[in-house]
Write an enzyme that holds these catalytic residues in place. Structure first.
Site, PDB file in Angstrom:
ATOM      1  N   THR A 167       2.375  -9.909   0.737  1.00 45.94           N
ATOM      2  CA  THR A 167       1.074  -9.906   1.415  1.00 45.94           C
ATOM      3  C   THR A 167       0.801 -11.334   1.833  1.00 45.94           C
ATOM      4  O   THR A 167       1.335 -12.248   1.213  1.00 45.94           O
ATOM      5  CB  THR A 167      -0.018  -9.462   0.408  1.00 45.94           C
ATOM      6  N   ARG A 195      -0.960   5.686   1.066  1.00 49.92           N
ATOM      7  CA  ARG A 195      -1.320   4.807  -0.072  1.00 49.92           C
ATOM      8  C   ARG A 195      -1.989   3.532   0.478  1.00 49.92           C
ATOM      9  O   ARG A 195      -1.507   2.918   1.423  1.00 49.92           O
ATOM     10  CB  ARG A 195      -0.066   4.446  -0.863  1.00 49.92           C
ATOM     11  N   VAL A 196      -3.103   3.162  -0.136  1.00 45.94           N
ATOM     12  CA  VAL A 196      -3.813   1.951   0.256  1.00 45.94           C
ATOM     13  C   VAL A 196      -3.858   1.018  -0.954  1.00 45.94           C
ATOM     14  O   VAL A 196      -4.187   1.450  -2.062  1.00 45.94           O
ATOM     15  CB  VAL A 196      -5.244   2.294   0.730  1.00 45.94           C
ATOM     16  N   GLY A 197      -3.520  -0.237  -0.735  1.00 50.66           N
ATOM     17  CA  GLY A 197      -3.503  -1.198  -1.831  1.00 50.66           C
ATOM     18  C   GLY A 197      -4.807  -1.971  -1.932  1.00 50.66           C
ATOM     19  O   GLY A 197      -5.862  -1.531  -1.463  1.00 50.66           O
ATOM     20  N   ASP A 198      -4.723  -3.135  -2.537  1.00 52.09           N
ATOM     21  CA  ASP A 198      -5.917  -3.958  -2.774  1.00 52.09           C
ATOM     22  C   ASP A 198      -6.359  -4.763  -1.558  1.00 52.09           C
ATOM     23  O   ASP A 198      -7.514  -5.167  -1.472  1.00 52.09           O
ATOM     24  CB  ASP A 198      -5.646  -4.924  -3.943  1.00 52.09           C
ATOM     25  N   THR A 218      -2.083 -11.165  -4.190  1.00 49.97           N
ATOM     26  CA  THR A 218      -0.850 -10.491  -3.803  1.00 49.97           C
ATOM     27  C   THR A 218      -0.244  -9.919  -5.086  1.00 49.97           C
ATOM     28  O   THR A 218      -0.581 -10.349  -6.184  1.00 49.97           O
ATOM     29  CB  THR A 218       0.162 -11.454  -3.138  1.00 49.97           C
ATOM     30  N   GLY A 219       0.650  -8.961  -4.915  1.00 48.60           N
ATOM     31  CA  GLY A 219       1.242  -8.324  -6.090  1.00 48.60           C
ATOM     32  C   GLY A 219       0.830  -6.862  -6.126  1.00 48.60           C
ATOM     33  O   GLY A 219       0.450  -6.287  -5.107  1.00 48.60           O
ATOM     34  N   GLY A 221      -1.162  -4.045  -5.999  1.00 45.16           N
ATOM     35  CA  GLY A 221      -2.544  -3.841  -5.599  1.00 45.16           C
ATOM     36  C   GLY A 221      -3.319  -2.892  -6.487  1.00 45.16           C
ATOM     37  O   GLY A 221      -4.533  -3.054  -6.681  1.00 45.16           O
TER      38      GLY A 221
HETATM   39  N1  ASP Z   1      -0.847  -6.353  -2.833  1.00 43.32           N
HETATM   40  C1  ASP Z   1      -0.071  -5.580  -1.900  1.00 43.32           C
HETATM   41  C2  ASP Z   1      -0.397  -4.133  -2.094  1.00 43.32           C
HETATM   42  O1  ASP Z   1      -0.502  -3.692  -3.238  1.00 43.32           O
HETATM   43  C3  ASP Z   1       1.392  -5.746  -2.011  1.00 43.32           C
HETATM   44  C4  ASP Z   1       1.941  -7.077  -2.430  1.00 43.32           C
HETATM   45  O2  ASP Z   1       1.277  -8.085  -2.332  1.00 43.32           O
HETATM   46  O3  ASP Z   1       3.100  -7.119  -2.874  1.00 43.32           O
HETATM   47  O4  ASP Z   1      -0.505  -3.429  -1.137  1.00 43.32           O
END
Ligand code: ASP
Length: 312
Positions: A167, A195-198, A218-219, A221
């Site tokens: 991200t 699917r929706v992340g953070d 990031t990471g 979500g």
């Molecule tokens: N945070 C993002 C999500 O969960 C993905 C990522 O940063 O790796 O959509």
């Protein structure tokens, strides 16, 4: 004046700083920086040519938050447009809403004059998807994925934390002292459709409030959504914590989450005075920042905070 970002914002940070130096706003700087990341075909986690969902469709999420008014705009699961951050900004400016998803977001993008891009994923990325998914499933399952009634079972295998995510986070403080945070992503590679992340969820992957500070994540979500991580950082700042303490506490909250699905997480943050900080649960990761008196950005190691990983 300062711009802070995840390391992949390096392709755009100079453009953002030029905007700030010319008297531009934090929101203009954040949008312009992220647009260059979205257009970067080498970044496979943001914008054009990123990792698609399990069915091979690219679905983008993005949000932007103005710390001077707490106004926000966000889009989720948008297909066929590369400028997710700019569409998110338009949501903020042209609608009484804060978040549009899927078809509605695509319709709105067309209304706002963004160019539809039917081919968002190159052949190379499609081949990579096939190669990666076939590590987790037999050929006949892969071939019939679109019509399977048990798609969720295969997505559980494909979206493990060692597979690729990513991200872009960009935070800016302008000459008037206004803060803005922008986040844009293609989300987890091979995710379940829809699917929706953070990243487009205000308070989870993005939060900015001039009075206290700003944060982006990031990471994984799902963890930031459950823990309201970006808002937590700003909340801890509000209680008087330093930006370093605030980020560490928000990371520790992630480590307290129960259940099996716990993976890597990262935060970048800025306090209201413009002090930057970065945090990670993966040792050695970096973030970048540039202040108005620097000719180039610098890369800084993030503070490591242990978030022990569990999967299944
Ligand atoms: N945070 C993002 C999500 O969960 C993905 C990522 O940063 O790796 O959509």
């Amino acid at each position: 004046m300062i711009i802070v970002g995840s390391t992949n914002a390096d392709v755009g940070i100079q453009r953002g700083m030029d905007i700030l130096r010319n008297g531009g706003s934090a929101i203009d700087a954040v949008e312009a920086t992220i647009r260059l990341v979205e257009d970067n075909p080498e970044d496979h986690t943001v914008g054009f040519n990123s990792y698609p969902n399990v069915l091979g469709e690219l679905q983008l999420d993005a949000s932007i938050m103005d710390g001077s008014t707490l106004e926000t705009g966000a889009v989720a699961a948008v297909r066929g447009y590369r400028e997710a951050i700019s569409i998110a900004r338009k949501v903020k400016e042209a609608l009484p809403h804060v978040l549009l998803a899927g078809e509605g977001a695509e319709r709105f993008a067309a209304e706002m004059g963004f160019e539809h891009q039917p081919h968002m994923v190159t052949e190379k990325i499609s081949e990579l998807r096939e190669e990666r998914l076939k590590e987790d499933m037999p050929q006949e399952v892969f071939a019939g994925l679109a019509s399977r009634a048990d798609l969720h079972q295969w997505v559980r295998l494909a979206t493990d934390p060692d597979k690729t995510g990513g991200t872009v986070n960009v935070l800016a403080k302008d000459g008037r002292g206004d803060l803005c945070t922008g986040v844009s992503t293609s989300g987890w590679a091979w995710k379940y459709p829809g699917r929706v992340g953070d990243s487009p969820i205000i308070g989870a992957g993005n939060y900015a409030d001039n009075r206290y500070g700003a944060a982006g994540c990031t990471g994984m979500g799902e963890m930031a959504i459950r823990s309201a991580t970006a808002h937590s950082v700003v909340f801890y700042l509000k209680t008087g914590a330093s930006v370093e303490e605030a980020g560490i506490r928000a990371m520790q909250d992630l480590n307290d989450l129960g259940g099996p699905y716990r993976a890597a997480m990262n935060i970048v943050a800025l306090d209201s005075k413009g002090t930057p900080a970065g945090f990670t649960s993966t040792k050695g990761r970096t973030y970048i920042y540039q202040t108005s008196d620097m000719t180039r950005h610098i890369e800084q190691e993030r503070t490591f905070v242990n978030v022990s990983q569990r999967w299944n």
